[in-house]
Write a protein that holds these residues in place. Structure first.
Motif, short mmCIF file in Angstrom:
data_model
loop_
_atom_site.label_atom_id
_atom_site.label_comp_id
_atom_site.label_asym_id
_atom_site.label_seq_id
_atom_site.Cartn_x
_atom_site.Cartn_y
_atom_site.Cartn_z
N GLY A 190 9.44 10.39 45.93
CA GLY A 190 8.96 10.65 44.58
C GLY A 190 9.59 9.68 43.59
O GLY A 190 8.91 9.14 42.70
N LEU A 191 10.89 9.42 43.75
CA LEU A 191 11.57 8.44 42.90
C LEU A 191 11.02 7.04 43.15
O LEU A 191 10.82 6.27 42.21
CB LEU A 191 13.07 8.47 43.17
CG LEU A 191 13.92 7.44 42.42
CD1 LEU A 191 13.75 7.59 40.91
CD2 LEU A 191 15.39 7.55 42.83
N PHE A 192 10.77 6.71 44.40
CA PHE A 192 10.20 5.42 44.75
C PHE A 192 8.84 5.22 44.08
O PHE A 192 8.56 4.16 43.49
CB PHE A 192 10.08 5.33 46.28
CG PHE A 192 9.61 4.02 46.81
CD1 PHE A 192 9.85 2.83 46.14
CD2 PHE A 192 8.93 3.95 48.03
CE1 PHE A 192 9.42 1.60 46.65
CE2 PHE A 192 8.50 2.75 48.55
CZ PHE A 192 8.74 1.57 47.85
N ALA A 193 8.00 6.24 44.15
CA ALA A 193 6.67 6.16 43.53
C ALA A 193 6.78 6.09 42.00
O ALA A 193 6.00 5.39 41.35
CB ALA A 193 5.82 7.37 43.94
N LEU A 194 7.73 6.80 41.44
CA LEU A 194 7.92 6.78 39.99
C LEU A 194 8.33 5.39 39.51
O LEU A 194 7.88 4.92 38.46
CB LEU A 194 8.98 7.80 39.59
CG LEU A 194 8.97 8.27 38.13
CD1 LEU A 194 7.68 9.02 37.82
CD2 LEU A 194 10.18 9.16 37.87
N VAL A 207 20.27 15.60 42.53
CA VAL A 207 20.96 15.28 41.28
C VAL A 207 20.73 13.82 40.89
O VAL A 207 20.41 13.51 39.73
CB VAL A 207 22.48 15.55 41.42
CG1 VAL A 207 23.24 14.97 40.22
CG2 VAL A 207 22.74 17.04 41.54
N ILE A 208 20.85 12.91 41.86
CA ILE A 208 20.63 11.48 41.59
C ILE A 208 19.21 11.25 41.09
O ILE A 208 18.99 10.54 40.10
CB ILE A 208 20.89 10.64 42.84
CG1 ILE A 208 22.37 10.68 43.23
CG2 ILE A 208 20.44 9.20 42.63
CD1 ILE A 208 23.30 10.04 42.23
N CYS A 209 18.24 11.86 41.74
CA CYS A 209 16.84 11.64 41.37
C CYS A 209 16.50 12.27 40.02
O CYS A 209 15.74 11.69 39.24
CB CYS A 209 15.91 12.19 42.46
SG CYS A 209 15.92 11.19 43.96
N VAL A 210 17.07 13.43 39.72
CA VAL A 210 16.83 14.05 38.41
C VAL A 210 17.39 13.15 37.31
O VAL A 210 16.74 12.95 36.27
CB VAL A 210 17.48 15.45 38.35
CG1 VAL A 210 17.52 15.97 36.91
CG2 VAL A 210 16.70 16.42 39.23
N PRO A 242 3.04 10.39 40.05
CA PRO A 242 3.56 9.82 41.29
C PRO A 242 4.44 10.79 42.07
O PRO A 242 4.44 10.77 43.31
CB PRO A 242 4.37 8.61 40.80
CG PRO A 242 3.73 8.23 39.52
CD PRO A 242 3.31 9.53 38.88
N LEU A 243 5.20 11.63 41.37
CA LEU A 243 6.03 12.63 42.05
C LEU A 243 5.15 13.62 42.82
O LEU A 243 5.43 13.96 43.97
CB LEU A 243 6.89 13.38 41.03
CG LEU A 243 7.90 12.55 40.23
CD1 LEU A 243 8.53 13.41 39.14
CD2 LEU A 243 8.96 11.98 41.14
N ILE A 244 4.08 14.06 42.16
CA ILE A 244 3.14 14.98 42.80
C ILE A 244 2.42 14.29 43.95
O ILE A 244 2.23 14.87 45.03
CB ILE A 244 2.13 15.51 41.76
CG1 ILE A 244 2.86 16.31 40.69
CG2 ILE A 244 1.04 16.35 42.43
CD1 ILE A 244 2.00 16.71 39.52
N GLY A 245 2.01 13.04 43.73
CA GLY A 245 1.32 12.29 44.78
C GLY A 245 2.20 12.07 46.00
O GLY A 245 1.74 12.17 47.14
#
Length: 307
Positions: free
Chosen positions: A39-43, A160-163, A255-258
């Motif tokens: 999700g982070l990658f897509a964001l 935590v890192i991704c948030v 992107p997170l949802i995708g």
């Protein structure tokens, strides 16, 4: 979707992710960790495509840079974890800065093809430099800190890192820089006419996107205790593109949802058939023809009709 509902849904999703390990099921913990990372990658990719209008076919290069750098710093150089993780992120940002310097000189299809060329160059280095990366065998046995070896502990660490990264990207896209980046997407010539240095803005966005992709790559290495050259292959860039399109290009949380939807589809499909690429192609066709704005766009339209 109203402005009020967005933070409410976001908080509800965060609470659900925070409570997921309480199920005690390792499958859900591993699945949730993978969704968080990709999700982070897509964001990070959406920062380029959705907000900057820059279609990159080599975004996986920075994911792979972060992944390999984290593995090498931790295992080969035996650096402390904090230095290794930060160094991997910095390495991805530096790589994106160098590659982006050349890419932003071009536009549209030429930009896209140059990013693909650089992405394949990164893959070739990872594939051929066997003494450092392990080549086709991969870099196996990464020295993950003992504190992060527990699936639950690592899950919360990644969350935590991704948030924090998502919050940073949110602030960025809603800042003056974010609005300027969107202006270059909407009308490059008009932005230049009013004094915006379009290349500089796009270059900065390119570096930031590469940096966050590097964070995702470093987390992926820690998650798998290994990294392979497939992380830099063009299909990895295509996969993150599909995640972004599936969720909704230009939508912040799309992107997170995708990413979550595609990973869940993958797990369900592979239980019944080995033809996942065929199913993936069918999903992409359905999205492009019937949901061009992605899942988030479809949800907004449905909500508008129900009012």
């Amino acid at each position: 979707m109203s402005r009020l509902s967005t933070p409410i849904i976001s908080m509800a999703a965060l609470v659900l992710f925070a409570l997921l390990p309480l199920t005690g099921d390792c499958f859900f913990i591993y699945l949730g960790t993978e969704i968080i990372i990709f999700g982070l990658f897509a964001l990070s990719f959406n920062l380029l495509l959705g907000y900057g209008g820059l279609l990159s076919f080599g975004h996986a290069a920075y994911f792979a840079m972060g992944a390999y750098a984290c593995a090498i710093f931790l295992t080969t150089l035996e650096l402390p974890f904090v230095l290794a993780f930060a160094g991997a992120v910095a390495f991805s940002a530096a790589g994106a800065a160098i590659i982006g310097f050349f890419c932003v000189k071009l536009t549209e299809v030429y930009f896209a093809m140059l990013t693909l060329a650089f992405g394949q160059l990164v893959w070739a280095v990872a594939f051929k430099w066997v003494s450092v990366t392990g080549g086709d065998t991969g870099f196996i046995g990464v020295a993950v800190p003992q504190a992060l070896k527990s699936p639950t502990t690592f899950y919360y660490f990644a969350l935590v890192i991704c948030v924090l990264c998502v919050a940073a990207i949110w602030v960025l896209v809603h800042s003056a820089f974010g609005f300027t980046l969107q202006a270059t997407r909407e009308n490059r010539n008009r932005a230049e006419f009013i004094g915006v240095n379009v290349r500089r803005v796009q270059h900065v966005a390119f570096v930031i996107a590469g940096m966050f992709a590097g964070v995702a790559g470093a987390l992926f290495t820690l998650f798998n205790h290994s990294v392979f050259v497939e992380s830099a292959w063009w299909s990895a860039s295509a996969e993150v593109l599909i995640m972004t399109v599936l969720g909704g290009v230009g939508s912040f949380f799309g992107p997170l949802i995708g990413a979550g939807a595609l990973i869940v589809f993958d797990r369900i499909t592979t239980e019944f058939t080995v033809y996942w690429p065929t199913v993936l192609g069918a999903i992409l066709l359905v999205v492009l023809f019937f949901f061009p704005d992605g899942l988030v766009g479809a949800f907004k339209k449905r909500g508008g009709r129900n009012k």
